[in-house]
Enzyme design. Structure first.
Site, PDB file in Angstrom:
ATOM      1  N   HIS A  75      63.289  24.074 -18.658  1.00 59.21           N
ATOM      2  CA  HIS A  75      64.043  24.316 -19.936  1.00 59.21           C
ATOM      3  C   HIS A  75      65.366  24.139 -20.005  1.00 59.21           C
ATOM      4  O   HIS A  75      66.204  24.998 -19.176  1.00 59.21           O
ATOM      5  CB  HIS A  75      63.307  25.602 -20.669  1.00 59.21           C
ATOM      6  CG  HIS A  75      62.034  25.545 -20.778  1.00 59.21           C
ATOM      7  ND1 HIS A  75      61.448  26.206 -21.835  1.00 59.21           N
ATOM      8  CD2 HIS A  75      60.800  24.662 -20.622  1.00 59.21           C
ATOM      9  CE1 HIS A  75      60.059  26.010 -22.240  1.00 59.21           C
ATOM     10  NE2 HIS A  75      59.914  24.900 -21.203  1.00 59.21           N
ATOM     11  N   TYR A 204      63.449  32.068 -30.433  1.00 54.09           N
ATOM     12  CA  TYR A 204      63.722  33.415 -30.823  1.00 54.09           C
ATOM     13  C   TYR A 204      63.993  33.496 -32.557  1.00 54.09           C
ATOM     14  O   TYR A 204      65.192  32.975 -32.756  1.00 54.09           O
ATOM     15  CB  TYR A 204      64.880  33.882 -29.948  1.00 54.09           C
ATOM     16  CG  TYR A 204      64.531  33.912 -28.638  1.00 54.09           C
ATOM     17  CD1 TYR A 204      64.429  35.348 -27.959  1.00 54.09           C
ATOM     18  CD2 TYR A 204      64.647  32.817 -27.584  1.00 54.09           C
ATOM     19  CE1 TYR A 204      64.074  35.369 -26.587  1.00 54.09           C
ATOM     20  CE2 TYR A 204      64.346  33.169 -26.506  1.00 54.09           C
ATOM     21  CZ  TYR A 204      64.136  34.338 -25.858  1.00 54.09           C
ATOM     22  OH  TYR A 204      63.757  34.528 -24.195  1.00 54.09           O
ATOM     23  N   PRO A 296      61.650  42.738 -22.892  1.00 56.22           N
ATOM     24  CA  PRO A 296      61.744  41.115 -22.386  1.00 56.22           C
ATOM     25  C   PRO A 296      62.416  40.174 -23.065  1.00 56.22           C
ATOM     26  O   PRO A 296      62.377  39.004 -22.792  1.00 56.22           O
ATOM     27  CB  PRO A 296      59.987  40.770 -22.674  1.00 56.22           C
ATOM     28  CG  PRO A 296      59.513  41.921 -23.592  1.00 56.22           C
ATOM     29  CD  PRO A 296      60.519  43.016 -23.566  1.00 56.22           C
ATOM     30  N   LYS A 300      64.637  39.061 -18.283  1.00 58.20           N
ATOM     31  CA  LYS A 300      65.545  39.449 -17.221  1.00 58.20           C
ATOM     32  C   LYS A 300      64.579  40.134 -16.200  1.00 58.20           C
ATOM     33  O   LYS A 300      65.120  40.438 -14.977  1.00 58.20           O
ATOM     34  CB  LYS A 300      66.287  40.405 -17.806  1.00 58.20           C
ATOM     35  CG  LYS A 300      67.824  39.653 -18.161  1.00 58.20           C
ATOM     36  CD  LYS A 300      68.601  38.971 -17.204  1.00 58.20           C
ATOM     37  CE  LYS A 300      69.437  37.740 -17.465  1.00 58.20           C
ATOM     38  NZ  LYS A 300      68.621  36.491 -17.924  1.00 58.20           N
ATOM     39  N   TYR A 388      71.851  34.401 -20.068  1.00 62.09           N
ATOM     40  CA  TYR A 388      70.299  33.851 -20.067  1.00 62.09           C
ATOM     41  C   TYR A 388      69.852  33.296 -18.788  1.00 62.09           C
ATOM     42  O   TYR A 388      68.719  33.503 -18.129  1.00 62.09           O
ATOM     43  CB  TYR A 388      69.928  33.160 -21.137  1.00 62.09           C
ATOM     44  CG  TYR A 388      68.422  32.825 -21.646  1.00 62.09           C
ATOM     45  CD1 TYR A 388      67.790  33.757 -22.754  1.00 62.09           C
ATOM     46  CD2 TYR A 388      67.751  32.133 -20.901  1.00 62.09           C
ATOM     47  CE1 TYR A 388      66.691  33.603 -22.987  1.00 62.09           C
ATOM     48  CE2 TYR A 388      66.371  31.851 -21.509  1.00 62.09           C
ATOM     49  CZ  TYR A 388      65.788  32.693 -22.156  1.00 62.09           C
ATOM     50  OH  TYR A 388      64.377  32.638 -22.730  1.00 62.09           O
TER      51      TYR A 388
END
Length: 394
Positions: A75, A204, A296, A300, A388
């Site tokens: 991704h 998100y 979550p 991480k 991220y």
């Protein structure tokens, strides 16, 4: 009665424990691994699915025949959706890295196969695990095997990768450790469904109805979540109601529609952050969820456990191969620097994207201002992309 004399006893056969065992094996260091769960239970526990590039490189460096490149999916970004408007993050252009979608249970399958190829001991489904003499150079671990035999492991070091409910953390004396804990006022309602992916990357979404995460597991099975109250009852939510709620949290002027299918699992995921310091005492060292947990939102948890291994493994190798006991002295201090960075990022993502029923109007608007400060700034977008995709390990 099985009895072993080994270099390292590893309590916990999840991905962190097995990656550590394989890294040590490649350096000529022996270990014995135990876990109170069955192999089948671990292999079918659906958890984290995003691997940082550094975590993938750790698997590659140890020669583990992982299917991450054949069964996983790279991704190159995420979408953050605010009130139906998408903001795309292109990680390679921002920070030169990507992440990989590859479920944690599949990582376990790869690592357990690698362990089995070494022929070294691993015991699943043990009971009555006990740890002793950790303040000496001859600590031990005892347990009862699945066959009912008494198992004793005498080692130079004991490593606890046994999760937040395992026995290892409790062995650190209360007067020498601190436990930092934060509980969030919401939870996630999670589903697994048989459907194609709704989008090429994770979404998100922040909306007036609360947060939603449109995640993935494979080409035919998807993972999705929406923010809910911690006291929500799964039985109160029909499939139709779940799909309606998820769709309402991602709707926007672009007409985006989720791809739906049969829901095969539903669960409630509480939100907590915790850190134990120090992550070591005497001959005992903690790694992964036994020392820290994160919500979550920042992807991480597993990556942080691998980061612990990236610090702990070379220190153990130096201590055992070069008689350099001091190499282990700084493990906790080094590891917790990254732990707190990950806690901060996970907290920040959680607070920016969720609705908090206890917040006043000012705090709600402030958190939206924080989110927009990142979305509308090149530096802010690079910051989020760097956090991220992961900071350098080790």
């Amino acid at each position: 009665m099985p009895e072993f004399q080994t270099d390292v006893a590893i309590v916990g056969a999840g991905p962190a424990g097995l990656l550590l065992a394989h890294t040590l094996h490649n350096a000529g260091i022996d270990s014995v691994v135990i876990d109170n769960r069955s192999r089948d239970d671990i292999a079918h526990t659906h958890r984290a699915g995003i691997l940082e590039a550094g975590s993938v490189r750790m698997l590659e460096a140890q020669g583990i025949e992982s299917r991450v490149h054949t069964s996983g999916h790279r991704h190159d970004g995420i979408d953050i959706r605010v009130d139906g408007v998408s903001h795309s993050f292109d990680f390679p252009s921002l920070v030169g890295e990507s992440v990989w979608l590859y479920p944690q249970n599949e990582i376990f399958v790869d690592l357990s196969a690698a362990r089995e190829r070494t022929g070294r001991p691993i015991f699943y489904s043990v009971t009555d695990t006990a740890i002793g003499d950790i303040e000496t150079e001859q600590p031990w671990v005892s347990a009862r095997t699945e066959d009912g035999e008494e198992l004793t492991i005498n080692a130079r070091y004991v490593i606890g990768t046994d999760g937040s409910r395992g026995p290892c953390r409790a062995m650190i004396p209360a007067d020498t450790k601190q436990r930092f804990f934060h509980e969030y006022p919401f939870a996630w309602f999670g589903i697994l469904c048989e459907a194609p992916a709704s989008h090429e990357v994770l979404i998100y979404s922040r909306s007036e109805r609360g947060f939603a995460l449109i995640s993935q597991r494979s080409e035919s099975v998807q993972r999705m979540y929406f923010q809910t109250s911690p006291d929500t009852e799964v039985a109160d939510w029909s499939d139709d109601r779940i799909w309606s709620e998820l769709q309402s949290r991602v709707e926007g002027p672009d007409g985006f529609q989720l791809k739906t299918g049969a829901i095969i699992d539903k669960n409630i995921l509480p939100f907590r952050s915790a850190v134990t310091e120090p992550m070591q005492h005497g001959s005992l060292f903690l790694a992964g969820d036994s020392a820290h947990t994160v919500p979550p939102t920042g992807a991480k948890g597993l990556n942080l456990a691998f980061a612990d291994v990236s610090v702990l493994a070379p220190a153990l190798i130096s201590a055992l191969k070069n008689s350099d006991a001091e190499a282990l002295a700084g493990y906790s201090q080094t590891a917790t620097k990254r732990v707190w960075k990950a806690q901060n990022f996970s907290y920040q993502m959680t607070r920016m994207l969720h609705s908090d029923p206890s917040q006043d109007a000012f705090e709600t608007k402030r958190s939206l201002g924080e989110l927009n400060s990142i979305l509308e700034s090149e530096h802010g977008r690079r910051y989020l992309a760097e956090c991220y995709t992961g900071w350098p390990k080790g």
